[in-house]
Motif scaffolding. Structure first.
Motif, PDB file in Angstrom:
ATOM      1  N   ALA A  86       1.706   0.792  -6.430  1.00 45.19           N
ATOM      2  CA  ALA A  86       0.277   0.981  -6.172  1.00 45.19           C
ATOM      3  C   ALA A  86      -0.209   2.282  -6.817  1.00 45.19           C
ATOM      4  O   ALA A  86      -1.269   2.316  -7.447  1.00 45.19           O
ATOM      5  CB  ALA A  86      -0.001   0.988  -4.674  1.00 45.19           C
ATOM      6  N   ALA A  87       0.579   3.340  -6.673  1.00 45.80           N
ATOM      7  CA  ALA A  87       0.204   4.634  -7.254  1.00 45.80           C
ATOM      8  C   ALA A  87       0.146   4.576  -8.773  1.00 45.80           C
ATOM      9  O   ALA A  87      -0.655   5.263  -9.397  1.00 45.80           O
ATOM     10  CB  ALA A  87       1.190   5.712  -6.809  1.00 45.80           C
ATOM     11  N   ALA A  88       0.986   3.723  -9.378  1.00 45.22           N
ATOM     12  CA  ALA A  88       1.016   3.593 -10.839  1.00 45.22           C
ATOM     13  C   ALA A  88      -0.072   2.664 -11.360  1.00 45.22           C
ATOM     14  O   ALA A  88      -0.252   2.541 -12.569  1.00 45.22           O
ATOM     15  CB  ALA A  88       2.382   3.080 -11.281  1.00 45.22           C
ATOM     16  N   GLY A  89      -0.806   2.008 -10.451  1.00 47.32           N
ATOM     17  CA  GLY A  89      -1.886   1.128 -10.880  1.00 47.32           C
ATOM     18  C   GLY A  89      -1.456  -0.279 -11.214  1.00 47.32           C
ATOM     19  O   GLY A  89      -2.218  -1.050 -11.795  1.00 47.32           O
ATOM     20  N   ILE A  90      -0.236  -0.655 -10.849  1.00 54.67           N
ATOM     21  CA  ILE A  90       0.216  -2.032 -11.067  1.00 54.67           C
ATOM     22  C   ILE A  90      -0.585  -2.932 -10.138  1.00 54.67           C
ATOM     23  O   ILE A  90      -0.825  -2.598  -8.985  1.00 54.67           O
ATOM     24  CB  ILE A  90       1.732  -2.158 -10.821  1.00 54.67           C
ATOM     25  CG1 ILE A  90       2.492  -1.321 -11.864  1.00 54.67           C
ATOM     26  CG2 ILE A  90       2.177  -3.612 -10.861  1.00 54.67           C
ATOM     27  CD1 ILE A  90       3.976  -1.237 -11.628  1.00 54.67           C
ATOM     28  N   ALA A  91      -1.006  -4.084 -10.647  1.00 51.78           N
ATOM     29  CA  ALA A  91      -1.859  -4.986  -9.883  1.00 51.78           C
ATOM     30  C   ALA A  91      -1.223  -6.372  -9.757  1.00 51.78           C
ATOM     31  O   ALA A  91      -0.400  -6.770 -10.589  1.00 51.78           O
ATOM     32  CB  ALA A  91      -3.222  -5.114 -10.574  1.00 51.78           C
ATOM     33  N   ASP A 132      -0.066  -8.834 -12.746  1.00 49.85           N
ATOM     34  CA  ASP A 132       0.495  -8.165 -13.915  1.00 49.85           C
ATOM     35  C   ASP A 132       1.868  -8.752 -14.229  1.00 49.85           C
ATOM     36  O   ASP A 132       2.598  -9.178 -13.331  1.00 49.85           O
ATOM     37  CB  ASP A 132       0.622  -6.661 -13.682  1.00 49.85           C
ATOM     38  CG  ASP A 132      -0.716  -5.940 -13.704  1.00 49.85           C
ATOM     39  OD1 ASP A 132      -1.738  -6.587 -13.997  1.00 49.85           O
ATOM     40  OD2 ASP A 132      -0.734  -4.734 -13.417  1.00 49.85           O
ATOM     41  N   GLN A 167       0.837  -1.202   0.000  1.00 47.30           N
ATOM     42  CA  GLN A 167       0.000   0.000   0.000  1.00 47.30           C
ATOM     43  C   GLN A 167       0.869   1.249   0.000  1.00 47.30           C
ATOM     44  O   GLN A 167       1.922   1.276   0.622  1.00 47.30           O
ATOM     45  CB  GLN A 167      -0.909   0.014   1.225  1.00 47.30           C
ATOM     46  CG  GLN A 167      -1.986  -1.031   1.191  1.00 47.30           C
ATOM     47  CD  GLN A 167      -2.879  -0.947   2.429  1.00 47.30           C
ATOM     48  OE1 GLN A 167      -2.681  -0.134   3.307  1.00 47.30           O
ATOM     49  NE2 GLN A 167      -3.869  -1.813   2.475  1.00 47.30           N
ATOM     50  N   GLU A 168       0.420   2.268  -0.693  1.00 44.09           N
ATOM     51  CA  GLU A 168       1.089   3.564  -0.778  1.00 44.09           C
ATOM     52  C   GLU A 168       2.469   3.486  -1.429  1.00 44.09           C
ATOM     53  O   GLU A 168       3.280   4.393  -1.281  1.00 44.09           O
ATOM     54  CB  GLU A 168       1.166   4.228   0.602  1.00 44.09           C
ATOM     55  CG  GLU A 168      -0.219   4.473   1.200  1.00 44.09           C
ATOM     56  CD  GLU A 168      -0.157   5.152   2.556  1.00 44.09           C
ATOM     57  OE1 GLU A 168       0.865   5.780   2.882  1.00 44.09           O
ATOM     58  OE2 GLU A 168      -1.139   5.049   3.298  1.00 44.09           O
ATOM     59  N   ASP A 184      -5.716 -10.023 -17.108  1.00 43.47           N
ATOM     60  CA  ASP A 184      -7.160  -9.988 -16.863  1.00 43.47           C
ATOM     61  C   ASP A 184      -7.650 -11.229 -16.129  1.00 43.47           C
ATOM     62  O   ASP A 184      -8.630 -11.189 -15.414  1.00 43.47           O
ATOM     63  CB  ASP A 184      -7.924  -9.840 -18.180  1.00 43.47           C
ATOM     64  CG  ASP A 184      -7.656  -8.498 -18.840  1.00 43.47           C
ATOM     65  OD1 ASP A 184      -7.436  -7.519 -18.103  1.00 43.47           O
ATOM     66  OD2 ASP A 184      -7.650  -8.434 -20.071  1.00 43.47           O
ATOM     67  N   ARG A 234      -1.097  -6.124 -18.398  1.00 46.91           N
ATOM     68  CA  ARG A 234      -2.192  -6.359 -17.465  1.00 46.91           C
ATOM     69  C   ARG A 234      -2.681  -7.798 -17.610  1.00 46.91           C
ATOM     70  O   ARG A 234      -2.860  -8.295 -18.709  1.00 46.91           O
ATOM     71  CB  ARG A 234      -3.338  -5.390 -17.749  1.00 46.91           C
ATOM     72  CG  ARG A 234      -4.588  -5.578 -16.930  1.00 46.91           C
ATOM     73  CD  ARG A 234      -4.445  -5.176 -15.491  1.00 46.91           C
ATOM     74  NE  ARG A 234      -4.205  -3.744 -15.399  1.00 46.91           N
ATOM     75  CZ  ARG A 234      -3.659  -3.171 -14.343  1.00 46.91           C
ATOM     76  NH1 ARG A 234      -3.311  -3.869 -13.306  1.00 46.91           N
ATOM     77  NH2 ARG A 234      -3.434  -1.880 -14.326  1.00 46.91           N
TER      78      ARG A 234
END
Length: 100
Positions: free
Chosen positions: A19-24, A27, A14-15, A64, A62
């Motif tokens: 996370a800020a770049a949207g990596i999940a 991926d 977190q933080e 899915d 990404r």
């Protein structure tokens, strides 16, 4: 051919910048600062990432569909709090021998 190695994100703190770049989670890491990591193993990727300085540009794919899960049994005890070089010990996962 056989199965090609892939570098997949297994955890996001977190933080963090990730996370800020949207990596999940799930991926796939394809490239870091123009260096292809496609087909490389995690040791090669760690070496490349460890040598990068300044701004790091990652090329990601990404995912899915989540990967099939794999369960492993721990052969040793481990605590991230006991390892000085981990940048975020609170984000580590402790386990004991025999855990799955």
């Amino acid at each position: 051919g056989g199965v090609q190695a892939r570098i997949l994100v297994s955890r996001i703190t977190q933080e963090s910048a990730a996370a800020a770049a949207g990596i999940a989670v799930g991926d796939e890491l394809l490239e870091a600062n123009g260096i292809s990591l496609t087909g490389e193993n995690v040791n090669v990727a760690a070496d490349v990432l460890g040598r990068l300085q300044g701004v790091v540009a990652l090329k990601m794919r990404r995912c899915d569909k989540p990967e099939k899960s794999m369960h492993v049994r721990a052969l040793i005890d481990y605590s991230p709090l006991d390892v000085a070089w981990i940048p975020c010990p609170s984000g580590g996962l402790a386990f004991a021998q025999g855990d799955i």
